[in-house]
Write a protein that holds these residues in place. Structure first.
Motif, PDB file in Angstrom:
ATOM      1  N   GLY A   1       0.786  -1.234   0.000  1.00 12.32           N
ATOM      2  CA  GLY A   1       0.000   0.000   0.000  1.00 12.32           C
ATOM      3  C   GLY A   1       0.812   1.274   0.000  1.00 12.32           C
ATOM      4  N   TYR A   2       1.904   1.308  -0.727  1.00  9.99           N
ATOM      5  CA  TYR A   2       2.690   2.544  -0.840  1.00  9.99           C
ATOM      6  C   TYR A   2       1.786   3.650  -1.386  1.00  9.99           C
ATOM      7  CZ  TYR A   2       7.003   5.233  -1.424  1.00  9.99           C
ATOM      8  OH  TYR A   2       8.015   6.170  -1.309  1.00  9.99           O
ATOM      9  N   PRO A   3       1.862   4.860  -0.841  1.00  7.01           N
ATOM     10  CA  PRO A   3       0.942   5.936  -1.259  1.00  7.01           C
ATOM     11  C   PRO A   3       0.881   6.093  -2.770  1.00  7.01           C
ATOM     12  CG  PRO A   3       2.260   6.653   0.606  1.00  7.01           C
ATOM     13  CD  PRO A   3       2.805   5.315   0.194  1.00  7.01           C
ATOM     14  N   LEU A   4      -0.322   6.082  -3.304  1.00  7.56           N
ATOM     15  CA  LEU A   4      -0.517   6.089  -4.748  1.00  7.56           C
ATOM     16  C   LEU A   4       0.111   7.309  -5.409  1.00  7.56           C
ATOM     17  CD1 LEU A   4      -1.843   4.658  -7.134  1.00  7.56           C
ATOM     18  CD2 LEU A   4      -3.940   5.939  -6.666  1.00  7.56           C
ATOM     19  N   GLU A   5       0.017   8.455  -4.728  1.00  8.08           N
ATOM     20  CA  GLU A   5       0.526   9.688  -5.348  1.00  8.08           C
ATOM     21  C   GLU A   5       2.052   9.702  -5.421  1.00  8.08           C
ATOM     22  OE1 GLU A   5       0.056  10.448  -0.907  1.00  8.08           O
ATOM     23  OE2 GLU A   5      -1.078   9.459  -2.533  1.00  8.08           O
ATOM     24  N   ARG A   6       2.715   8.751  -4.739  1.00  3.75           N
ATOM     25  CA  ARG A   6       4.180   8.713  -4.768  1.00  3.75           C
ATOM     26  C   ARG A   6       4.713   7.468  -5.472  1.00  3.75           C
ATOM     27  NH1 ARG A   6       6.013   9.647   1.347  1.00  3.75           N
ATOM     28  NH2 ARG A   6       8.057   9.453   0.344  1.00  3.75           N
ATOM     29  N   GLN A   7       3.804   6.664  -6.016  1.00  6.27           N
ATOM     30  CA  GLN A   7       4.251   5.415  -6.629  1.00  6.27           C
ATOM     31  C   GLN A   7       5.126   5.649  -7.857  1.00  6.27           C
ATOM     32  OE1 GLN A   7       1.048   2.685  -7.376  1.00  6.27           O
ATOM     33  NE2 GLN A   7       0.545   2.446  -5.194  1.00  6.27           N
ATOM     34  N   PHE A   8       4.938   6.769  -8.527  1.00  3.05           N
ATOM     35  CA  PHE A   8       5.762   7.016  -9.721  1.00  3.05           C
ATOM     36  C   PHE A   8       7.240   7.052  -9.368  1.00  3.05           C
ATOM     37  CE2 PHE A   8       5.254  11.240  -7.971  1.00  3.05           C
ATOM     38  CZ  PHE A   8       6.446  11.893  -8.262  1.00  3.05           C
ATOM     39  N   ILE A   9       7.578   7.435  -8.109  1.00  2.99           N
ATOM     40  CA  ILE A   9       8.989   7.449  -7.673  1.00  2.99           C
ATOM     41  C   ILE A   9       9.544   6.029  -7.683  1.00  2.99           C
ATOM     42  CG2 ILE A   9      10.550   7.979  -5.766  1.00  2.99           C
ATOM     43  CD1 ILE A   9       8.539  10.117  -4.857  1.00  2.99           C
ATOM     44  N   LEU A  10       8.725   5.098  -7.185  1.00  5.08           N
ATOM     45  CA  LEU A  10       9.163   3.709  -7.167  1.00  5.08           C
ATOM     46  C   LEU A  10       9.310   3.144  -8.569  1.00  5.08           C
ATOM     47  CD1 LEU A  10       7.143   2.103  -4.205  1.00  5.08           C
ATOM     48  CD2 LEU A  10       9.414   3.128  -4.182  1.00  5.08           C
ATOM     49  N   PHE A  11       8.358   3.474  -9.440  1.00  6.17           N
ATOM     50  CA  PHE A  11       8.453   2.970 -10.805  1.00  6.17           C
ATOM     51  C   PHE A  11       9.680   3.525 -11.524  1.00  6.17           C
ATOM     52  CE2 PHE A  11       3.749   2.333 -10.312  1.00  6.17           C
ATOM     53  CZ  PHE A  11       3.797   0.951 -10.408  1.00  6.17           C
ATOM     54  N   HIS A  12       9.959   4.795 -11.275  1.00  5.22           N
ATOM     55  CA  HIS A  12      11.142   5.398 -11.888  1.00  5.22           C
ATOM     56  C   HIS A  12      12.415   4.712 -11.375  1.00  5.22           C
ATOM     57  CE1 HIS A  12      13.774   8.344 -13.671  1.00  5.22           C
ATOM     58  NE2 HIS A  12      14.269   8.681 -12.482  1.00  5.22           N
ATOM     59  N   ARG A  13      12.437   4.445 -10.071  1.00  2.00           N
ATOM     60  CA  ARG A  13      13.611   3.765  -9.490  1.00  2.00           C
ATOM     61  C   ARG A  13      13.743   2.361 -10.056  1.00  2.00           C
ATOM     62  NH1 ARG A  13      12.678   4.029  -3.754  1.00  2.00           N
ATOM     63  NH2 ARG A  13      13.323   6.206  -4.023  1.00  2.00           N
ATOM     64  N   LYS A  14      12.622   1.693 -10.189  1.00  2.00           N
ATOM     65  CA  LYS A  14      12.650   0.339 -10.734  1.00  2.00           C
ATOM     66  C   LYS A  14      13.106   0.344 -12.181  1.00  2.00           C
ATOM     67  CE  LYS A  14       9.790  -3.817 -10.865  1.00  2.00           C
ATOM     68  NZ  LYS A  14       8.501  -4.403 -10.456  1.00  2.00           N
ATOM     69  N   ASN A  15      12.654   1.330 -12.888  1.00  2.00           N
ATOM     70  CA  ASN A  15      13.070   1.509 -14.279  1.00  2.00           C
ATOM     71  C   ASN A  15      14.589   1.623 -14.370  1.00  2.00           C
ATOM     72  OD1 ASN A  15      13.416   2.292 -16.953  1.00  2.00           O
ATOM     73  ND2 ASN A  15      11.653   3.682 -16.936  1.00  2.00           N
ATOM     74  N   ARG A  16      15.168   2.425 -13.498  1.00  2.00           N
ATOM     75  CA  ARG A  16      16.627   2.619 -13.505  1.00  2.00           C
ATOM     76  C   ARG A  16      17.353   1.344 -13.089  1.00  2.00           C
ATOM     77  NH1 ARG A  16      18.053   7.856 -10.156  1.00  2.00           N
ATOM     78  NH2 ARG A  16      20.106   7.494 -11.126  1.00  2.00           N
ATOM     79  N   CYS A  17      16.787   0.615 -12.109  1.00  2.00           N
ATOM     80  CA  CYS A  17      17.395  -0.663 -11.710  1.00  2.00           C
ATOM     81  C   CYS A  17      17.444  -1.638 -12.879  1.00  2.00           C
ATOM     82  CB  CYS A  17      16.594  -1.300 -10.577  1.00  2.00           C
ATOM     83  SG  CYS A  17      16.760  -0.480  -8.976  1.00  2.00           S
ATOM     84  N   LEU A  18      16.320  -1.740 -13.591  1.00  2.00           N
ATOM     85  CA  LEU A  18      16.262  -2.647 -14.732  1.00  2.00           C
ATOM     86  C   LEU A  18      17.236  -2.229 -15.824  1.00  2.00           C
ATOM     87  CD1 LEU A  18      12.390  -3.076 -14.876  1.00  2.00           C
ATOM     88  CD2 LEU A  18      14.055  -4.806 -14.195  1.00  2.00           C
ATOM     89  N   LYS A  19      17.376  -0.928 -15.979  1.00  2.00           N
ATOM     90  CA  LYS A  19      18.323  -0.444 -16.994  1.00  2.00           C
ATOM     91  C   LYS A  19      19.743  -0.857 -16.622  1.00  2.00           C
ATOM     92  CE  LYS A  19      19.635   3.707 -19.538  1.00  2.00           C
ATOM     93  NZ  LYS A  19      19.360   5.159 -19.744  1.00  2.00           N
ATOM     94  N   TYR A  20      20.098  -0.689 -15.368  1.00  2.00           N
ATOM     95  CA  TYR A  20      21.437  -1.095 -14.935  1.00  2.00           C
ATOM     96  C   TYR A  20      21.632  -2.609 -15.065  1.00  2.00           C
ATOM     97  CZ  TYR A  20      22.636   3.518 -13.134  1.00  2.00           C
ATOM     98  OH  TYR A  20      22.938   4.856 -13.017  1.00  2.00           O
ATOM     99  N   LEU A  21      20.549  -3.329 -14.895  1.00  2.00           N
ATOM    100  CA  LEU A  21      20.630  -4.788 -15.040  1.00  2.00           C
ATOM    101  C   LEU A  21      20.491  -5.223 -16.492  1.00  2.00           C
ATOM    102  CD1 LEU A  21      18.440  -5.819 -11.970  1.00  2.00           C
ATOM    103  CD2 LEU A  21      20.896  -6.115 -12.200  1.00  2.00           C
ATOM    104  N   GLN A  22      20.340  -4.258 -17.377  1.00  2.00           N
ATOM    105  CA  GLN A  22      20.241  -4.493 -18.813  1.00  2.00           C
ATOM    106  C   GLN A  22      19.077  -5.421 -19.162  1.00  2.00           C
ATOM    107  OE1 GLN A  22      24.158  -5.858 -19.941  1.00  2.00           O
ATOM    108  NE2 GLN A  22      24.894  -3.769 -20.193  1.00  2.00           N
ATOM    109  N   MET A  23      17.968  -5.159 -18.514  1.00  2.00           N
ATOM    110  CA  MET A  23      16.770  -5.945 -18.768  1.00  2.00           C
ATOM    111  C   MET A  23      15.788  -5.056 -19.525  1.00  2.00           C
ATOM    112  SD  MET A  23      16.577  -7.742 -15.024  1.00  2.00           S
ATOM    113  CE  MET A  23      15.402  -9.000 -15.488  1.00  2.00           C
ATOM    114  N   TYR A  24      16.089  -4.811 -20.780  1.00  2.00           N
ATOM    115  CA  TYR A  24      15.400  -3.778 -21.538  1.00  2.00           C
ATOM    116  C   TYR A  24      13.926  -4.092 -21.771  1.00  2.00           C
ATOM    117  CZ  TYR A  24      20.188  -2.316 -22.406  1.00  2.00           C
ATOM    118  OH  TYR A  24      21.491  -1.919 -22.238  1.00  2.00           O
TER     119      TYR A  24
END
Length: 503
Positions: A136-159
């Motif tokens: 239940g992470y606050p919905l209005e702040r979830q985009f921060i998590l998605f952005h972070r996850k996006n960057r993690c995947l990029k570093y892991l080269q999981m395009y």
């Protein structure tokens, strides 16, 4: 206490009548029918159950730890920050019907994911991001998590997965009403990527599988004689260093003193990154998968009474075997005709309850001084299980008999699971391995238990978490028996000392 009240004549009579009982059910029934002894066992089981105190969550401590973690994060002391966020996760209540409680847990996971990201632990950060979203992470702040996850995947080269995450992030940001329910695609973990998320994995060793003995290689086969029972021998010539068996414990028991250092489910070391039980602070898990499996198989019902159960070692493991098999499935096994041991030569043998049930318990050879306490322990544990609501009153005696069987099996089949540093010694004629070990607990391995003892073994067992690996340490000819040491070794103990241990 009950024995102390008996006269010498009564003790001798009890012993004689006890020794007349030859099967598990007869033995435990005899305990049930001794009124004084049974009443004491009932009282002890009730007192111990009532004294159980689960180590509870503490929201105030969780909040304090998260605040301290935030300060450490700002000062870029990431290792200390992770430790504090893990403490916040450990103490955060999670199953209460309170949005505040769950949101605090979600924020702690989210903050730890940020710290892991800055520590270049991208796979671990992804797991925490998914946990934050699920809690239940606050919905209005979830985009921060998605952005972070996006960057993690990029570093892991999981395009490919990065593209999926980007779409989900956009959906979150473009949500017209932030107060609406979380979109359906966010209710489940979006991407299962983290290295540790799947928990323990079988060690990677190239061996050809055995058609009948599922946890063994094609180099071995099962044999049977009336004198030895079942045993393992070489089906072909085997070279030194060849792995012949890899098996995960059917059930295991971790020393309570190590609960904070190792995953209670797979024995993998846990450091500052771990996943706690949602209800207690006693145990830790190395992954989301281990936690899920443990809760489903045994920990959810153990959790409220773990403070008492953990003291019982063999009894605790015996009860855990039955819980993992399924209580009713295990009780039904008692009424099934046992497969004759020689029939197993043409029957699939695997790490399952049926194979485990077939292991010998040598109850007919057990001394009264050892068997009687175990029989009392089995009755006590069955009464305790009834208090736990694992069984109804009609099945207490049946469960006690089954527990006595498994406790006796554990006595002669259990393997000590150890963290090992293997020392190679080649100065004794034939090459030998003498590991320096730290005992973590013990487990039951139905297949590897088929290896008989030798004081001069040609196989050694080592461990990778709860996986046992059997490796040949000298060339073995076709038809030769494979064996391990149960402890005594002729290079380390005298004949007299070895006989004393093995008798």
């Amino acid at each position: 206490a009950a024995f102390a009240l008996k006269s010498d004549e009564e003790k001798n009579t009890f012993k004689r009548r006890f020794q007349e009982k030859k099967i598990h059910q007869e033995i435990v029934d005899f305990i049930f029918e001794d009124k004084n002894l049974f009443q004491i066992l009932v009282k002890v089981s009730k007192d111990l159950f009532d004294a159980c105190v689960a180590e509870e969550k503490d929201l105030n401590r969780a909040q304090s730890a998260r605040i301290n973690g935030n300060e450490l994060f700002k000062s870029k002391d990431y290792k200390s920050a992770i430790l504090k966020y893990s403490e916040a996760i450990l103490y955060s209540p999670s199953f209460q019907n309170s949005t505040t409680f769950k949101e605090h847990l979600a924020l702690s996971y989210g903050n730890r994911s940020a710290t892991l990201f800055h520590s270049s632990k991208y796979s671990e950060a992804i797991v925490d991001i998914d946990e934050a979203l699920q809690n239940g992470y606050p919905l209005e702040r979830q985009f921060i998590l998605f952005h972070r996850k996006n960057r993690c995947l990029k570093y892991l080269q999981m395009y490919q997965k990065e593209e999926q995450c980007t779409r989900s992030s956009a959906d979150s940001i473009n949500c017209e009403n932030m107060n609406n329910q979380i979109p359906i695609h966010l209710k489940q973990p979006m991407i299962q990527t983290a290295i540790g998320e799947n928990g323990y994995e079988m060690p990677k060793v190239n061996i050809k599988s055995n058609e009948l003995i599922k946890q063994a290689s094609d180099a071995v086969e099962m044999k049977f004689t009336v004198q030895k029972g079942r045993y393992i021998c070489a089906k072909r010539n085997i070279e030194s260093g060849e792995v012949v068996m890899i098996e995960k414990a059917f059930a295991s028991w971790l020393k309570p003193s190590l609960y904070t250092k190792y995953c209670t489910h797979c024995f993998h070391p846990v450091d500052i990154i771990f996943f706690p039980c949602p209800n207690c602070i006693s145990v830790r898990f190395c992954s989301v998968t281990c936690r899920k499996e443990a809760l489903k198989q045994y920990h959810l019902v153990e959790c409220p009474v773990l403070s008492s159960l953990k003291r019982l070692s063999n009894g605790h493991l015996a009860l855990r075997i039955i819980m993992k098999a399924g209580i009713q499935n295990a009780l039904n096994m008692i009424n099934k005709p046992e497969i004759p041991l020689e029939k197993w030569l043409s029957t699939n043998f695997d790490t399952n309850y049926e194979s485990l049930y077939s292991l010998p318990d040598h109850i007919e050879n057990r001394q009264y001084e050892n068997l009687c306490p175990d029989a009392n322990g089995a009755v006590f544990l069955a009464l305790f299980a009834h208090k736990m609501k694992l069984i109804d009153g009609n099945n207490i005696r049946k469960l006690a008999a089954l527990l006595l069987k498994h406790i006796s099996q554990i006595e002669c089949n259990v393997m000590s699971i150890a963290k090992e540093k293997v020392n190679f010694t080649g100065t004794m004629g034939r090459k030998r391995y003498f590991p320096q070990t730290e005992e973590l607990g013990f487990g039951i391995y139905p297949t590897i238990c088929l290896l008989n003892h030798s004081c001069d073994p040609n196989v050694i067992n080592s461990f990778s978490d709860i996986y046992a690996i059997s490796t040949v340490v000298e060339d073995v000819a076709k038809g030769e028996e494979l064996n391990v040491t149960y402890g005594p070794h002729h290079k380390r103990m005298s004949y007299k000392d070895r006989q004393a241990v093995l008798m």
